[in-house]
Design an enzyme around this catalytic site. Structure first.
Site, mmCIF file in Angstrom:
data_model
loop_
_atom_site.group_PDB
_atom_site.id
_atom_site.type_symbol
_atom_site.label_atom_id
_atom_site.label_comp_id
_atom_site.label_asym_id
_atom_site.label_seq_id
_atom_site.Cartn_x
_atom_site.Cartn_y
_atom_site.Cartn_z
ATOM 1 N N ARG A 166 25.865 14.111 -1.898
ATOM 2 C CA ARG A 166 25.207 14.879 -2.731
ATOM 3 C C ARG A 166 24.858 16.365 -1.847
ATOM 4 O O ARG A 166 24.635 17.473 -2.403
ATOM 5 C CB ARG A 166 23.773 14.419 -2.997
ATOM 6 C CG ARG A 166 23.933 13.280 -4.268
ATOM 7 C CD ARG A 166 22.882 12.378 -4.420
ATOM 8 N NE ARG A 166 22.255 11.975 -3.185
ATOM 9 C CZ ARG A 166 22.563 10.625 -2.908
ATOM 10 N NH1 ARG A 166 23.756 9.902 -3.468
ATOM 11 N NH2 ARG A 166 21.745 10.042 -1.657
ATOM 12 N N GLU A 175 20.355 1.311 8.205
ATOM 13 C CA GLU A 175 19.397 0.053 8.182
ATOM 14 C C GLU A 175 20.266 -1.003 8.209
ATOM 15 O O GLU A 175 19.830 -2.112 8.636
ATOM 16 C CB GLU A 175 18.495 0.268 7.097
ATOM 17 C CG GLU A 175 17.571 1.468 6.825
ATOM 18 C CD GLU A 175 18.353 2.777 6.159
ATOM 19 O OE1 GLU A 175 19.302 2.423 5.238
ATOM 20 O OE2 GLU A 175 18.220 3.755 6.721
#
Length: 175
Positions: free
Chosen positions: A58, A95
């Protein structure tokens, strides 16, 4: 309307317990998108910027629009294996594992001033990898601009500890 009013929240995406902040609704609204680009430029008005580096994916949408408004070049920071010419790469921790981003090795010339742009600042891993790539090419980073900051995830502190100026249009608490 404010920037936050254009951003959709999707519950439990991509995992249970996550509130995904979806900026595609902001991009789809002409007024909202224009407002976001204009506000991202505001802190850098009157400053020399040679290139805008947009972080996949994005950040490409925002970075291209910001570079157009500034009248400067755009540099995509892409996932490994997506750029056709010679690249340099930087790995970073997510993560759920590790990832690698790359940039063309001739995309930024030593001494050029670069603004790093993305939609969201979470842990700061992707942004830090982008910073390292720009610095390895000899670029001087003016700042890092985002639409959303998720302060609970510590990305801003991480980037500021690297000496970066961090700017975000809005923030959301939580994950």
């Amino acid at each position: 309307m404010d920037i936050k009013d254009y951003i959709r929240t999707i519950v439990d995406f991509p995992h249970e317990g996550i509130l995904f902040r979806d900026v595609t609704t902001l991009f789809a609204d002409a007024r909202g998108f224009r407002m976001a680009v204009d506000r991202m430029l505001h802190p850098y008005a009157g400053r020399r910027i040679d290139k805008v580096a947009g972080l996949e994916a994005r950040g490409f949408i925002l970075g291209g629009a910001v570079a157009h408004q500034l009248g400067c070049g755009f540099v995509p920071v892409r996932k490994k294996g997506k750029l056709p010419a010679a690249t340099i790469s930087e790995s970073y921790t997510l993560e759920y594992g590790e990832a690698v981003v790359e940039v063309h090795d001739d995309a930024i010339q030593p001494g050029e001033t670069v603004l790093i742009v993305d939609d969201l600042l979470a842990t700061g891993g992707t942004a830090e990898a982008g910073i390292r790539l720009v610095e390895r090419l000899g670029g001087n980073i003016l700042g890092c601009a985002f639409i959303i900051d998720l302060p609970d995830l510590g990305g801003r502190k991480r980037l500021e500890s690297l000496g970066m100026d961090v700017y975000a249009l809005c923030s959301f608490e939580g994950l």
